[in-house]
Design a protein around this motif. Structure first.
Motif, PDB file in Angstrom:
ATOM      1  N   MET A  86       0.810  -1.212   0.000  1.00  0.00           N
ATOM      2  CA  MET A  86       0.000   0.000   0.000  1.00  0.00           C
ATOM      3  C   MET A  86       0.846   1.266   0.000  1.00  0.00           C
ATOM      4  O   MET A  86       0.416   2.291  -0.485  1.00  0.00           O
ATOM      5  CB  MET A  86      -0.982   0.001   1.175  1.00  0.00           C
ATOM      6  CG  MET A  86      -2.116  -1.000   1.021  1.00  0.00           C
ATOM      7  SD  MET A  86      -3.151  -0.737  -0.441  1.00  0.00           S
ATOM      8  CE  MET A  86      -2.553  -1.985  -1.569  1.00  0.00           C
ATOM      9  N   ASN A  87       2.090   1.183   0.491  1.00  0.00           N
ATOM     10  CA  ASN A  87       2.934   2.377   0.469  1.00  0.00           C
ATOM     11  C   ASN A  87       3.448   2.692  -0.947  1.00  0.00           C
ATOM     12  O   ASN A  87       4.037   3.734  -1.164  1.00  0.00           O
ATOM     13  CB  ASN A  87       4.091   2.263   1.467  1.00  0.00           C
ATOM     14  CG  ASN A  87       5.045   1.127   1.158  1.00  0.00           C
ATOM     15  OD1 ASN A  87       4.870   0.386   0.184  1.00  0.00           O
ATOM     16  ND2 ASN A  87       6.047   0.979   2.003  1.00  0.00           N
ATOM     17  N   ARG A  88       3.207   1.807  -1.909  1.00  0.00           N
ATOM     18  CA  ARG A  88       3.589   2.053  -3.304  1.00  0.00           C
ATOM     19  C   ARG A  88       2.425   2.603  -4.134  1.00  0.00           C
ATOM     20  O   ARG A  88       2.621   3.037  -5.258  1.00  0.00           O
ATOM     21  CB  ARG A  88       4.076   0.753  -3.960  1.00  0.00           C
ATOM     22  CG  ARG A  88       5.393   0.277  -3.400  1.00  0.00           C
ATOM     23  CD  ARG A  88       5.926  -0.914  -4.157  1.00  0.00           C
ATOM     24  NE  ARG A  88       6.081  -0.621  -5.570  1.00  0.00           N
ATOM     25  CZ  ARG A  88       5.873  -1.503  -6.549  1.00  0.00           C
ATOM     26  NH1 ARG A  88       5.522  -2.734  -6.258  1.00  0.00           N
ATOM     27  NH2 ARG A  88       6.047  -1.171  -7.796  1.00  0.00           N
ATOM     28  N   VAL A  89       1.238   2.571  -3.583  1.00  0.00           N
ATOM     29  CA  VAL A  89       0.045   3.039  -4.279  1.00  0.00           C
ATOM     30  C   VAL A  89      -0.043   4.552  -4.110  1.00  0.00           C
ATOM     31  O   VAL A  89       0.263   5.087  -3.039  1.00  0.00           O
ATOM     32  CB  VAL A  89      -1.211   2.335  -3.714  1.00  0.00           C
ATOM     33  CG1 VAL A  89      -2.481   2.876  -4.334  1.00  0.00           C
ATOM     34  CG2 VAL A  89      -1.111   0.829  -3.929  1.00  0.00           C
ATOM     35  N   GLY A  90      -0.473   5.259  -5.155  1.00  0.00           N
ATOM     36  CA  GLY A  90      -0.641   6.710  -5.077  1.00  0.00           C
ATOM     37  C   GLY A  90      -1.556   7.102  -3.917  1.00  0.00           C
ATOM     38  O   GLY A  90      -2.468   6.366  -3.561  1.00  0.00           O
ATOM     39  N   LYS A  91      -1.308   8.262  -3.348  1.00  0.00           N
ATOM     40  CA  LYS A  91      -2.065   8.696  -2.177  1.00  0.00           C
ATOM     41  C   LYS A  91      -3.563   8.842  -2.467  1.00  0.00           C
ATOM     42  O   LYS A  91      -4.393   8.476  -1.638  1.00  0.00           O
ATOM     43  CB  LYS A  91      -1.491   9.997  -1.640  1.00  0.00           C
ATOM     44  CG  LYS A  91      -0.116   9.800  -0.992  1.00  0.00           C
ATOM     45  CD  LYS A  91       0.467  11.108  -0.549  1.00  0.00           C
ATOM     46  CE  LYS A  91       1.820  11.041   0.095  1.00  0.00           C
ATOM     47  NZ  LYS A  91       2.592   9.853   0.064  1.00  0.00           N
ATOM     48  N   ASP A 128      -5.125   9.304 -12.364  1.00  0.00           N
ATOM     49  CA  ASP A 128      -4.788   8.976 -13.737  1.00  0.00           C
ATOM     50  C   ASP A 128      -5.709   7.868 -14.230  1.00  0.00           C
ATOM     51  O   ASP A 128      -6.086   6.979 -13.460  1.00  0.00           O
ATOM     52  CB  ASP A 128      -3.323   8.503 -13.761  1.00  0.00           C
ATOM     53  CG  ASP A 128      -2.820   8.238 -15.156  1.00  0.00           C
ATOM     54  OD1 ASP A 128      -3.084   7.128 -15.658  1.00  0.00           O
ATOM     55  OD2 ASP A 128      -2.188   9.132 -15.734  1.00  0.00           O
ATOM     56  N   GLU A 129      -6.059   7.896 -15.496  1.00  0.00           N
ATOM     57  CA  GLU A 129      -6.980   6.887 -16.042  1.00  0.00           C
ATOM     58  C   GLU A 129      -6.442   5.463 -15.911  1.00  0.00           C
ATOM     59  O   GLU A 129      -7.210   4.503 -15.873  1.00  0.00           O
ATOM     60  CB  GLU A 129      -7.325   7.187 -17.497  1.00  0.00           C
ATOM     61  CG  GLU A 129      -6.136   7.097 -18.437  1.00  0.00           C
ATOM     62  CD  GLU A 129      -6.455   7.542 -19.849  1.00  0.00           C
ATOM     63  OE1 GLU A 129      -5.993   6.855 -20.779  1.00  0.00           O
ATOM     64  OE2 GLU A 129      -7.136   8.550 -20.019  1.00  0.00           O
ATOM     65  N   LYS A 130      -5.141   5.315 -15.811  1.00  0.00           N
ATOM     66  CA  LYS A 130      -4.542   3.980 -15.656  1.00  0.00           C
ATOM     67  C   LYS A 130      -4.844   3.375 -14.284  1.00  0.00           C
ATOM     68  O   LYS A 130      -4.698   2.176 -14.093  1.00  0.00           O
ATOM     69  CB  LYS A 130      -3.031   4.058 -15.859  1.00  0.00           C
ATOM     70  CG  LYS A 130      -2.632   4.426 -17.271  1.00  0.00           C
ATOM     71  CD  LYS A 130      -1.133   4.583 -17.390  1.00  0.00           C
ATOM     72  CE  LYS A 130      -0.783   5.074 -18.791  1.00  0.00           C
ATOM     73  NZ  LYS A 130       0.635   5.380 -18.915  1.00  0.00           N
TER      74      LYS A 130
END
Length: 155
Positions: A86-91, A128-130
């Motif tokens: 989860m620390n790699r996922v955007g805020k 972002d759409e991705k």
């Protein structure tokens, strides 16, 4: 205030937690709700109704519940996200995932599919759409109870 507007506000407050962790969150919630009450259309564009006392109470209750369960939610989300920490996922994505995961796992008033659809709308609006397929896959896996299953595929 509609449920969608309340959810957007809950997301925005949970998003702030990434920048003001811990004890500062009560002040963040108070500040957000004060600004929303003073300038609803400016602060939450498209807001159709003024914020009422019951809306504030609903938002505070939901934010507190999500923050209380953040560790558990993150663990369940990690399990459903196929080795993504989860620390790699955007805020923004993480805040959306936490709100939706709470609704799926703990809020009996909101059907899981509704929680996912609302999360996807927030993702389209703020990310972002991705990010949409990622959020969709993680939440569908969480909803189906297949988190941690190697053969489970996102829908």
């Amino acid at each position: 205030m509609t449920r969608t507007e309340a959810r957007d506000s809950i997301f925005r407050i949970i998003f702030r937690e990434a920048f003001f962790p811990g004890e500062g969150m009560e002040g963040q919630t108070d500040g957000y709700l004060a600004q929303l009450g003073e300038e609803p259309e400016t602060f939450l564009p498209g807001m159709k109704h003024e914020i009422e006392e019951k809306d504030e109470a609903y938002i505070r209750t939901k934010v507190d519940a999500i923050l209380e369960k953040t560790e558990e939610l993150d663990g369940r989300l990690e399990s459903a996200s196929r080795d993504w920490k989860m620390n790699r996922v955007g805020k923004a994505e993480l805040a959306i995932l936490r709100v939706a995961a709470y609704e799926i796992l703990f809020d009996e008033d909101i059907p899981g599919k509704v929680a996912i659809n609302e999360a996807l709308e927030l993702t389209k609006k703020y990310c972002d759409e991705k990010a949409v397929p990622f959020v969709n896959g993680v939440l569908n896996k969480l909803l189906s109870g297949e988190e941690g299953s190697e053969e489970a595929m996102p829908q």
